[in-house]
Design an enzyme around this catalytic site. Sequence first.
Site, PDB file in Angstrom:
ATOM      1  N   ILE A  11     -35.282  22.525 -47.340  1.00  0.00           N
ATOM      2  CA  ILE A  11     -35.368  20.336 -48.163  1.00  0.00           C
ATOM      3  C   ILE A  11     -35.139  21.149 -50.037  1.00  0.00           C
ATOM      4  O   ILE A  11     -35.337  22.258 -50.081  1.00  0.00           O
ATOM      5  CB  ILE A  11     -36.503  19.890 -47.938  1.00  0.00           C
ATOM      6  CG1 ILE A  11     -37.348  20.068 -46.552  1.00  0.00           C
ATOM      7  CG2 ILE A  11     -36.573  18.903 -48.435  1.00  0.00           C
ATOM      8  CD1 ILE A  11     -38.102  19.638 -46.132  1.00  0.00           C
ATOM      9  N   ASP A  69     -32.021  25.048 -58.682  1.00  0.00           N
ATOM     10  CA  ASP A  69     -31.271  24.384 -59.157  1.00  0.00           C
ATOM     11  C   ASP A  69     -29.375  23.884 -58.520  1.00  0.00           C
ATOM     12  O   ASP A  69     -28.917  25.226 -58.289  1.00  0.00           O
ATOM     13  CB  ASP A  69     -30.280  24.244 -60.798  1.00  0.00           C
ATOM     14  CG  ASP A  69     -29.877  23.508 -61.291  1.00  0.00           C
ATOM     15  OD1 ASP A  69     -29.625  22.094 -61.036  1.00  0.00           O
ATOM     16  OD2 ASP A  69     -30.083  23.441 -63.124  1.00  0.00           O
ATOM     17  N   ASN A  96     -31.810  16.570 -50.130  1.00  0.00           N
ATOM     18  CA  ASN A  96     -32.360  15.014 -50.870  1.00  0.00           C
ATOM     19  C   ASN A  96     -32.116  14.794 -52.632  1.00  0.00           C
ATOM     20  O   ASN A  96     -32.186  14.485 -52.912  1.00  0.00           O
ATOM     21  CB  ASN A  96     -33.669  15.263 -50.530  1.00  0.00           C
ATOM     22  CG  ASN A  96     -34.341  14.616 -50.974  1.00  0.00           C
ATOM     23  OD1 ASN A  96     -34.836  13.754 -50.793  1.00  0.00           O
ATOM     24  ND2 ASN A  96     -35.337  15.135 -52.167  1.00  0.00           N
ATOM     25  N   TYR A 165     -23.648   6.526 -60.744  1.00  0.00           N
ATOM     26  CA  TYR A 165     -25.016   6.395 -60.017  1.00  0.00           C
ATOM     27  C   TYR A 165     -24.308   5.832 -58.064  1.00  0.00           C
ATOM     28  O   TYR A 165     -24.281   7.151 -57.304  1.00  0.00           O
ATOM     29  CB  TYR A 165     -26.410   6.098 -59.871  1.00  0.00           C
ATOM     30  CG  TYR A 165     -27.510   6.559 -58.270  1.00  0.00           C
ATOM     31  CD1 TYR A 165     -28.092   7.772 -58.562  1.00  0.00           C
ATOM     32  CD2 TYR A 165     -27.601   5.284 -57.764  1.00  0.00           C
ATOM     33  CE1 TYR A 165     -28.471   7.766 -57.543  1.00  0.00           C
ATOM     34  CE2 TYR A 165     -28.621   5.485 -56.652  1.00  0.00           C
ATOM     35  CZ  TYR A 165     -28.803   7.159 -56.408  1.00  0.00           C
ATOM     36  OH  TYR A 165     -29.754   6.863 -55.754  1.00  0.00           O
ATOM     37  N   LYS A 169     -22.979   8.236 -54.657  1.00  0.00           N
ATOM     38  CA  LYS A 169     -23.304   8.272 -53.229  1.00  0.00           C
ATOM     39  C   LYS A 169     -23.119   7.212 -52.474  1.00  0.00           C
ATOM     40  O   LYS A 169     -22.664   7.347 -51.061  1.00  0.00           O
ATOM     41  CB  LYS A 169     -25.032   6.904 -53.281  1.00  0.00           C
ATOM     42  CG  LYS A 169     -26.486   7.653 -54.174  1.00  0.00           C
ATOM     43  CD  LYS A 169     -26.646   9.188 -53.576  1.00  0.00           C
ATOM     44  CE  LYS A 169     -27.815   9.142 -54.103  1.00  0.00           C
ATOM     45  NZ  LYS A 169     -28.270  10.205 -53.374  1.00  0.00           N
ATOM     46  N   VAL A 198     -37.421   3.049 -53.272  1.00  0.00           N
ATOM     47  CA  VAL A 198     -39.400   3.755 -52.852  1.00  0.00           C
ATOM     48  C   VAL A 198     -39.216   4.012 -54.277  1.00  0.00           C
ATOM     49  O   VAL A 198     -38.290   4.439 -54.971  1.00  0.00           O
ATOM     50  CB  VAL A 198     -38.477   5.359 -52.118  1.00  0.00           C
ATOM     51  CG1 VAL A 198     -39.471   5.939 -51.616  1.00  0.00           C
ATOM     52  CG2 VAL A 198     -37.361   4.996 -50.758  1.00  0.00           C
TER      53      VAL A 198
HETATM   54  P1  NDP Z   1     -37.733  12.010 -57.234  1.00  0.00           P
HETATM   55  O1  NDP Z   1     -36.770  12.680 -58.867  1.00  0.00           O
HETATM   56  O2  NDP Z   1     -39.275  11.689 -57.400  1.00  0.00           O
HETATM   57  O3  NDP Z   1     -37.295  13.442 -56.449  1.00  0.00           O
HETATM   58  C1  NDP Z   1     -35.880  13.997 -56.799  1.00  0.00           C
HETATM   59  C2  NDP Z   1     -36.052  15.449 -56.460  1.00  0.00           C
HETATM   60  O4  NDP Z   1     -34.501  16.104 -56.586  1.00  0.00           O
HETATM   61  C3  NDP Z   1     -37.255  16.353 -57.248  1.00  0.00           C
HETATM   62  O5  NDP Z   1     -37.853  17.541 -56.250  1.00  0.00           O
HETATM   63  C4  NDP Z   1     -35.892  16.909 -58.671  1.00  0.00           C
HETATM   64  O6  NDP Z   1     -36.856  18.433 -58.557  1.00  0.00           O
HETATM   65  C5  NDP Z   1     -34.872  17.225 -57.472  1.00  0.00           C
HETATM   66  N1  NDP Z   1     -33.827  17.583 -58.194  1.00  0.00           N
HETATM   67  C6  NDP Z   1     -33.919  16.548 -59.106  1.00  0.00           C
HETATM   68  N2  NDP Z   1     -32.711  17.708 -60.195  1.00  0.00           N
HETATM   69  C7  NDP Z   1     -32.494  18.304 -59.414  1.00  0.00           C
HETATM   70  C8  NDP Z   1     -31.374  20.127 -59.285  1.00  0.00           C
HETATM   71  N3  NDP Z   1     -30.744  19.852 -60.426  1.00  0.00           N
HETATM   72  N4  NDP Z   1     -31.430  20.689 -58.625  1.00  0.00           N
HETATM   73  C9  NDP Z   1     -32.441  20.650 -57.850  1.00  0.00           C
HETATM   74  N5  NDP Z   1     -34.120  19.646 -57.637  1.00  0.00           N
HETATM   75  C10 NDP Z   1     -33.275  18.887 -58.275  1.00  0.00           C
HETATM   76  O7  NDP Z   1     -36.805  11.007 -56.258  1.00  0.00           O
HETATM   77  P2  NDP Z   1     -36.808  10.549 -55.055  1.00  0.00           P
HETATM   78  O8  NDP Z   1     -37.328  11.773 -54.298  1.00  0.00           O
HETATM   79  O9  NDP Z   1     -36.494   8.809 -54.933  1.00  0.00           O
HETATM   80  O10 NDP Z   1     -34.922  11.055 -54.904  1.00  0.00           O
HETATM   81  C11 NDP Z   1     -34.269  11.535 -53.222  1.00  0.00           C
HETATM   82  C12 NDP Z   1     -33.019  10.956 -53.217  1.00  0.00           C
HETATM   83  O11 NDP Z   1     -33.370  10.283 -52.930  1.00  0.00           O
HETATM   84  C13 NDP Z   1     -31.833  11.318 -54.297  1.00  0.00           C
HETATM   85  O12 NDP Z   1     -30.836  11.735 -53.766  1.00  0.00           O
HETATM   86  C14 NDP Z   1     -31.993   9.670 -54.588  1.00  0.00           C
HETATM   87  O13 NDP Z   1     -30.531   9.609 -55.453  1.00  0.00           O
HETATM   88  C15 NDP Z   1     -32.402   9.226 -53.252  1.00  0.00           C
HETATM   89  N6  NDP Z   1     -32.926   7.442 -52.857  1.00  0.00           N
HETATM   90  C16 NDP Z   1     -33.595   7.426 -53.470  1.00  0.00           C
HETATM   91  C17 NDP Z   1     -34.144   6.019 -54.112  1.00  0.00           C
HETATM   92  C18 NDP Z   1     -35.143   5.241 -54.307  1.00  0.00           C
HETATM   93  O14 NDP Z   1     -35.399   4.217 -54.667  1.00  0.00           O
HETATM   94  N7  NDP Z   1     -36.191   6.397 -55.240  1.00  0.00           N
HETATM   95  C19 NDP Z   1     -33.236   5.181 -53.078  1.00  0.00           C
HETATM   96  C20 NDP Z   1     -31.698   5.653 -52.539  1.00  0.00           C
HETATM   97  C21 NDP Z   1     -31.435   7.354 -52.711  1.00  0.00           C
HETATM   98  P3  NDP Z   1     -36.751  19.234 -59.818  1.00  0.00           P
HETATM   99  O15 NDP Z   1     -37.007  18.000 -60.544  1.00  0.00           O
HETATM  100  O16 NDP Z   1     -38.036  20.002 -59.422  1.00  0.00           O
HETATM  101  O17 NDP Z   1     -35.628  20.046 -59.610  1.00  0.00           O
HETATM  102  C1  8X3 Z   2     -31.711   4.067 -55.230  1.00  0.00           C
HETATM  103  C2  8X3 Z   2     -31.331   2.526 -54.910  1.00  0.00           C
HETATM  104  O1  8X3 Z   2     -30.931   0.258 -55.814  1.00  0.00           O
HETATM  105  O2  8X3 Z   2     -32.682   1.682 -57.794  1.00  0.00           O
HETATM  106  O3  8X3 Z   2     -30.820   4.912 -54.371  1.00  0.00           O
HETATM  107  O4  8X3 Z   2     -29.857   2.399 -57.157  1.00  0.00           O
HETATM  108  S1  8X3 Z   2     -31.486   1.445 -56.271  1.00  0.00           S
END
Ligand code: NDP
Ligand code: 8X3
Length: 265
Positions: A11, A69, A96, A165, A169, A198
Site C-alpha cells: 500500500i 517516496d 493510493n 489535481y 486524476k 473523504v
Molecule cells: P492523506 O493526506 O490523509 O493521505 C495521503 C497519503 O499519501 C499519506 O499517507 C502520505 O504519506 C502519502 N504521500 C503523499 N505524498 C507521497 C509521496 N511522495 N510518496 C509516498 N507517499 C506519499 O489523504 P487521503 O487519504 O485523502 O489521500 C489518499 C488518496 O486518495 C490520494 O490519492 C487522494 O488524491 C485520493 N482521494 C482523496 C479524496 C479525499 O477527499 N480525501 C477524494 C478522492 C481521492 P507521507 O506524507 O507520509 O508520505
Molecule cells: C478529492 C476530491 O473534489 O475534494 O479527490 O478534489 S475533491
Amino acid sequence: AKRLEGKTIVITGASSGIGRSTAVEFARTSPKNLRLILTARRIDTLKEVAAQIKKEVGEGVKVLPFKLDVSSPDEVRSFVGNLPEEWREIDVLVNNAGLVKGVDKAPEIKEEDINVMFATNVTGLINMTQAILPIFKKRADGGAGDIINVGSIAGREPYQGGSIYCATKAAVRSFTDSLRRELIATRIRIIEVDPGQVETEFSVVRFYGDKAKADAVYAGCEPLTPDDIAEVIVFAAGRRENVVLADTLIFPNHQQAAATVMHKK
Ligand code: NDP
Ligand code: 8X3
C-alpha cells in the site's frame, strides 16, 4: 477473507487517511497469514500503524513499514530489490499515495505545486506499477495479481481551483483504462476506486497545513470516512479471481454527482 490468505500486499501512502484505513481493513478481514508492506515518506507514522494493527489483530498479520517516496524514480526503481526476500512475491498493489496543493487558478498556479502533484499522483503511480508488474507477469496464464488505483471524482468532473489535481486524476483514469486493455490476455486485475469527499489529511495538505481552512471544507456536510473507501478496496481485492470490480465511484449522500455539486446545511 479466505481468498486473501497468504497474500502479500503493498500500500502506498499508508501513513494517513485512506491508505492507513486500507492497511487496517486488510488486517481485520484476513487476520491470519497476510503480509502487509506499508509505504510512505513518514516512517515513524508507518511504525505506529504497524503497532495499531498488531494490537488489533495480533501477530497473524506480518507488517513491514517501508520508507518510500513515490515521487522519487530512484527509490521506486530500487524498491522491490530492497525488500527482504520473503516479501518480494507481491500479489496486490494499492496505488493510493497522492496529494493536492493549493486552490490557485491559472496563471497563478505555483510551479512547485504543479510538479509535486504530477510527480506523485501520476508519475509515481506509473513508476510503482512498472516496478511491480514484472512480478505479476511471471505467473501462469500470462500473469496474475491486482493493481488498485485510487483515482477521484475530480478525475471525472474538473473544477475551478483544482485544474492540476483534476488533470492528474484524469491521467490516472486514462492510464488505468489503457493498462487494463494491455493486460487483457492475463489474469491480472486492474481496478480503479474513485472517492468523492473523504475527511482525511487531504485538505490540510491542500492548504499547506492550515487546519482551520481544511475544516471549513467539511463544515455543513458529512464527508465519507477513510474506512468507507478502505472497505471497497478490500472487497475488490477479495473477489474470486474472475471478478474484476473495474471502476467504482463512491461519494457521500450530500455530494451526489460532481466534485463541486454539494448540498450544505
Ligand atoms: P492523506 O493526506 O490523509 O493521505 C495521503 C497519503 O499519501 C499519506 O499517507 C502520505 O504519506 C502519502 N504521500 C503523499 N505524498 C507521497 C509521496 N511522495 N510518496 C509516498 N507517499 C506519499 O489523504 P487521503 O487519504 O485523502 O489521500 C489518499 C488518496 O486518495 C490520494 O490519492 C487522494 O488524491 C485520493 N482521494 C482523496 C479524496 C479525499 O477527499 N480525501 C477524494 C478522492 C481521492 P507521507 O506524507 O507520509 O508520505
Ligand atoms: C478529492 C476530491 O473534489 O475534494 O479527490 O478534489 S475533491
